[in-house]
Design an enzyme around this catalytic site. Structure first.
Site, PDB file in Angstrom:
ATOM      1  N   LEU B 188       0.840  -1.201   0.000  1.00  9.82           N
ATOM      2  CA  LEU B 188       0.000   0.000   0.000  1.00  9.82           C
ATOM      3  C   LEU B 188       0.871   1.246   0.000  1.00  9.82           C
ATOM      4  O   LEU B 188       1.725   1.422   0.879  1.00  9.82           O
ATOM      5  CB  LEU B 188      -0.911   0.016   1.238  1.00  9.82           C
ATOM      6  N   GLU B 369      23.033  10.717 -11.512  1.00  6.82           N
ATOM      7  CA  GLU B 369      23.449  11.813 -10.628  1.00  6.82           C
ATOM      8  C   GLU B 369      22.811  11.752  -9.238  1.00  6.82           C
ATOM      9  O   GLU B 369      23.405  12.199  -8.266  1.00  6.82           O
ATOM     10  CB  GLU B 369      23.138  13.165 -11.279  1.00  6.82           C
ATOM     11  N   ASP B 426      27.623  22.845 -27.782  1.00  2.95           N
ATOM     12  CA  ASP B 426      26.750  21.774 -27.292  1.00  2.95           C
ATOM     13  C   ASP B 426      25.318  22.269 -27.066  1.00  2.95           C
ATOM     14  O   ASP B 426      24.379  21.487 -27.139  1.00  2.95           O
ATOM     15  CB  ASP B 426      27.286  21.179 -25.986  1.00  2.95           C
ATOM     16  N   ARG B 476      34.266  25.737 -18.969  1.00  2.00           N
ATOM     17  CA  ARG B 476      34.901  24.954 -20.043  1.00  2.00           C
ATOM     18  C   ARG B 476      36.086  25.674 -20.693  1.00  2.00           C
ATOM     19  O   ARG B 476      37.124  25.060 -20.918  1.00  2.00           O
ATOM     20  CB  ARG B 476      33.852  24.588 -21.095  1.00  2.00           C
TER      21      ARG B 476
END
Lengths: 624, 624
Positions: B188, B369, B426, B476
């Site tokens: 349940l 993650e 990207d 980056r």
């Protein structure tokens, strides 16, 4: 594009698809080399699969591949975008010359797919979300009694994401037999081989255990691919999974099955070597004339008749979470596109009212919030008006899904209940104290935090009309009705439930802190100090100029008070909006929850954590 | 507490455990009735399991149940807190009278467990996270070569959470044979029966497919429970799963197996009826004297020798993401407690440098993650210094896990790379634009956003020393070295890489926008306008007074500029900090990313989205 399926695909069909696969592979390599970046080897493992899906299995309108009658495709492994673009181009959705604009600033062909491209329903690129989107599309198709099928291409690296299995369970539970999953198992992740590599039987068992009709094939054997797609299409009563053993970088010996090639575009020399090895007729791509094929109109939520005014008994407190339930049910009566999904908390968020009235439009999401949100994105892509609900704190489990929904330009509505310390005894694991910050930092979102039942109902209706991500924050405790049934709640907007010409300080609250501010106003008034109380039911967007006029009336003296951490919520939203209107408070106090809360009665906690009427009055006295 | 296991548990052992189970069940009911809220039926289904775990299987030091040599227990189904508290009390960790203070304002026994209670390693209550925590604890125990075992109790509703399967896969992959999972399958959920109800074979298959030694038992048959726990303990080479068929509300006929009893405490009358039905010797609970048993000291990260200064070649740009890699590796040389886990992106985040140097302390998290973050919490609870990394945008997949880590008072370090539009081609699915807001809205967090390699290395070291949730945002692109090797980076703090006595406007940036601001400063200087440039490497906490002094020097004229949405980031953080120091800008421009980005070259995007040197200079000119 239509499939003429027979028991075994004909040799000519197989040859034609092989040639398509060769072209898709080559176009992926060419596009990424032109771009100087991208994931060609991830495209090459999927070439035969994509060719089979697009040129044998799927039926879609080349002129409107997002139409409700078109079969739908979701590239869950979004970094293989070039092979999807190549398939769409080869199908005639846009010219193949466009492929050479991949990843360029002005091109609609971005590094990862977005719905600005014809044929794409939802943005992908954050892995593990596409199967949920596909399930939402499949449910939408079923609700529409449409024969359309949904195809989802998964990568194997992304099958480590738990969400894939939330979605698989959901699809299996709802027996979505119009959903075919194709898994491109190429054994290599980004940084190293995947956990299972080519252990195909493990993947088979996983899908079978979720109730999928599953088969394992050689993903580069076109005959096998086509036969599997045909069998999938013929399967009734269960979703289907085609688990394909593939080779990353297939077809080119310098990279096929080799590590360290993830996300590496080929140099011009490498491309030449690859093309020579693959052989066959050259793939000729004309220069691109520069015409964009961006999809200009992503549908807005469909219109529907205005709801009658909400009716509440004066003097009888109602929790905003309960008002949401009433509103959703009334919405369901006039808007047949509304679909609700709940994360096993429908009796707490009150979406059960809608669920009981419209059981065919209600789905149990179980305790799986990532799937909850991404499935809503799938539903919205088919023109449904989804309302997904859970406790506000558990929407943090789906933050990446909400983030991707915004990139998807999706029209979804999320209701998070049980916000703040005011929930009481359950304690901090159930208290959302960061959700205003979360949802404000979502592009194009609206964040609604009503203080009473009337505003809750009006804002719920507003959400169903508004495009984008709409978030409604509801509270657990019962609160007084503040507004009359014919009042409107524009976006942006705020209400001023207490004001006078003698106001010394403006106090801005939302939700339960509006009620605390009104209590403080009464107490201060009895001692001779008038304050203006603002109900910031719309925390985003904010009309900074209008707010600035209010605080100007109190000489710039301002208190903000919220059942939320200090960061990113009402206080910072107000400061930001005022600053961008060129205005600052002259004196300011920010009341918010600053210490980690714990269990206790709601009133005890609201006071102990600094946001009760007592604290508001004290802050006013400090700066009045 | 120690187990004396033989082939079959003796009858006297079985009877003793049965009695313990009876008491645990009763104490759970009594505590929740006293509190007026809570989840007694969720406790009752687990009573025999908990009795077996605590009084037969586990060995732990009653005086220090969190000690590294004690077996550990994680209550993943955190709402069953009362039965955990009852077990700890019955074991002697604190008096049973304390149970009657459940959910009270001053009690450490909150609605859901937190590590403020002896014997609890991590807060639970947001479902689906406990198995990951257990996996982290198990890995920590293995690294310590400790014989301790880890037990995790799951509910079945929560097995819909994908994270459970991320964790199971992770535990199976790392062959954590010191980890036993017990699943309380009571069929349940909260709002309705679970998806699989009592389909035990499906659960068996799921765990077996992840490499667990799995068995299915009757969860109320104490003999079977004890025998299964014994077999689990004797199993080598694989984690173990005991899937127990149970009844929610077991033992009391008015609620056993019945819907609508989730989260309902019994009234006094219902309690009396229940106790009468259960029978047996009354459970006598003395009045509580009011002494708190709160766990006063949650360990801080262990000290370690200072690192030597980072050395970088002047004039050679280095990406901050790469500097993180260097820093982590150097940290590993002097701090044996550091453990790194990566979400399949170690070659992008550069944690592979640490991984190659210290392979025994590096774990591949794969693309999962949620598990990444919660496993780090488990590691930290055993005194490890975890550093988990992925792309910053994918940390949004784990926001609920970070939220629970804060409630856990956990000391974890998270590195998110590839932030902002400056990543380039990207596109937005890979661009974090909300992570500053996300991490700021976490209690007690520190948010670091270094602009160069030197500051990155120093801040990475700082993170390893600082208790709480520490977030490092890396970029980056390669960027110039701005600081010298002996500079310090205090927390809170900021650097002023450009200033003069003639500064007209203060420009606050962080990360790449510091470099853009310096370019703008050069350009403006060449045309006669001096600006002050502040590098807000520490976005949280902020010393508002110190910042106020800086902007006072430019007459309150301020520009903030960030590679982030406008909400909840640098701009709002600065406004909030200034406001709380009683100061506002006199003229202000907030530069941030306001439109949905797309693919393009990094420089193109930084300019197109409003945060380049050109925009900074224009904003300065507007307000100078």
């Amino acid at each position: 594009m239509s499939a003429t399926s027979s028991a075994e695909p004909s040799a000519s069909t197989v040859d034609a698809i092989k040639e398509k696969a060769r072209r898709l592979s080559i176009l992926s390599m060419m596009a990424t080399t032109a771009a100087g970046s991208g994931h060609p080897t991830s495209c090459m493992s999927a070439a035969e699969l994509m060719a089979g899906i697009f040129f044998h299995a799927m039926k879609f309108d080349v002129k409107d591949p997002n139409s409700n009658d078109s079969d739908r495709f979701v590239l869950s492994k979004g970094h293989a975008a070039p092979v999807l673009y190549a398939a769409l181009a080869e199908a005639g959705v846009f010219p193949i010359s466009r492929l050479m604009t991949l990843r360029e600033f002005s091109s609609e062909l971005e590094g990862h797919p977005t719905p600005l491209i014809h044929g794409v329903d939802a943005a992908t690129g954050s892995l593990g979300q596409g199967l949920s989107v596909g399930a939402g599309l499949a449910i939408g198709a079923r609700l529409d009694k449409s024969p359309t099928r949904v195809y989802v291409l998964l990568g194997d690296g992304e099958m480590a994401e738990g969400q894939i299995w939330e979605a698989a369970e959901f699809a299996g539970h709802y027996k979505l037999d119009n959903l075919t999953v194709i898994a491109d198992v190429n054994a290599l992740g980004q940084s190293e081989p995947t956990m299972y590599q080519h252990d195909m039987e493990t993947y088979r068992r996983k899908f079978e255990s979720e109730g999928f009709a599953t088969e394992v094939i050689d993903g580069h054997d076109v005959s096998a691919v086509l036969a599997a797609l045909d069998r999938a299409k013929a399967t009734k009563g269960r979703p289907q999974a085609i688990v394909a053993r593939t080779v990353k970088g297939h077809g080119v010996s310098f990279c096929a099955g080799k590590e360290k090639w993830h996300g590496k575009a080929f140099s011009k020399d490498e491309l030449a070597t690859a093309l020579k090895e693959i052989g066959g007729a050259p793939v000729v791509v004309p220069p691109d004339p520069g015409t964009s094929y961006v999809r200009k109109s992503i549908p807005k939520p469909p219109d529907f008749p205005a709801l009658a005014a909400p009716e509440y008994e004066v003097g009888k407190p109602v929790a905003t979470r309960e008002a949401y339930g009433f509103a959703l049910k009334r919405l369901g009566a006039v808007n047949p596109h509304v679909v609700a999904i709940s994360g096993d908390v429908k009796n707490s968020t009150f979406s059960d009212m809608f669920g009981n009235a419209y059981p065919d439009h209600f789905f149990q999401g179980y305790i799986a919030e990532q799937n909850l949100v991404s499935a809503a994105v799938g539903l919205a892509a088919r023109g449904k008006v989804p309302f997904a609900d859970t406790f506000a704190c558990f929407l943090s489990r789906a933050y990446d899904n909400v983030r991707m929904a915004a990139i998807s330009r999706s029209n979804i509505n999320l209701c998070g209940s049980h916000c703040g310390v005011s929930i009481g005894e359950d304690g901090p694991s159930q208290m959302a104290l960061e959700d205003l910050a979360m949802f404000r930092a979502i592009h194009g979102s609206a964040v609604f935090y009503p203080s009473d039942a009337i505003s809750t109902e009006r804002l719920t209706e507003t959400m169903a009309r508004r495009a984008g991500i709409n978030y409604l924050r509801t509270s657990r405790p019962k609160t007084a009705i503040l507004y009359t049934k014919d009042e409107k709640f524009p976006v942006p907007g705020f209400k001023v439930p207490r004001q006078s010409a003698q106001d010394k300080v403006t106090v801005i609250g939302a939700g339960i802190t509006v009620h605390e501010a009104l209590k403080a106003a009464d107490e201060l008034k009895s001692k001779g100090t008038a304050i203006r109380v603002i109900d910031l039911y719309c925390v985003k967007p904010i009309d900074g100029k209008a707010l600035a006029e209010q605080i100007a009336a109190t000489g710039g003296k301002l208190v903000t008070v919220e059942d939320h951490w200090p960061e990113g919520g009402v206080g910072e939203a107000v400061l930001g909006a005022l600053a961008q209107a060129g205005v600052s408070p002259s004196k300011y106090r920010m009341l918010a929850v600053r210490d980690m809360p714990h269990s206790g009665k709601p009133d005890e906690l609201v006071d102990a954590f600094g946001i009760s009427a007592r604290h508001i009055a004290a802050a006013v006295r400090e700066i009045a």
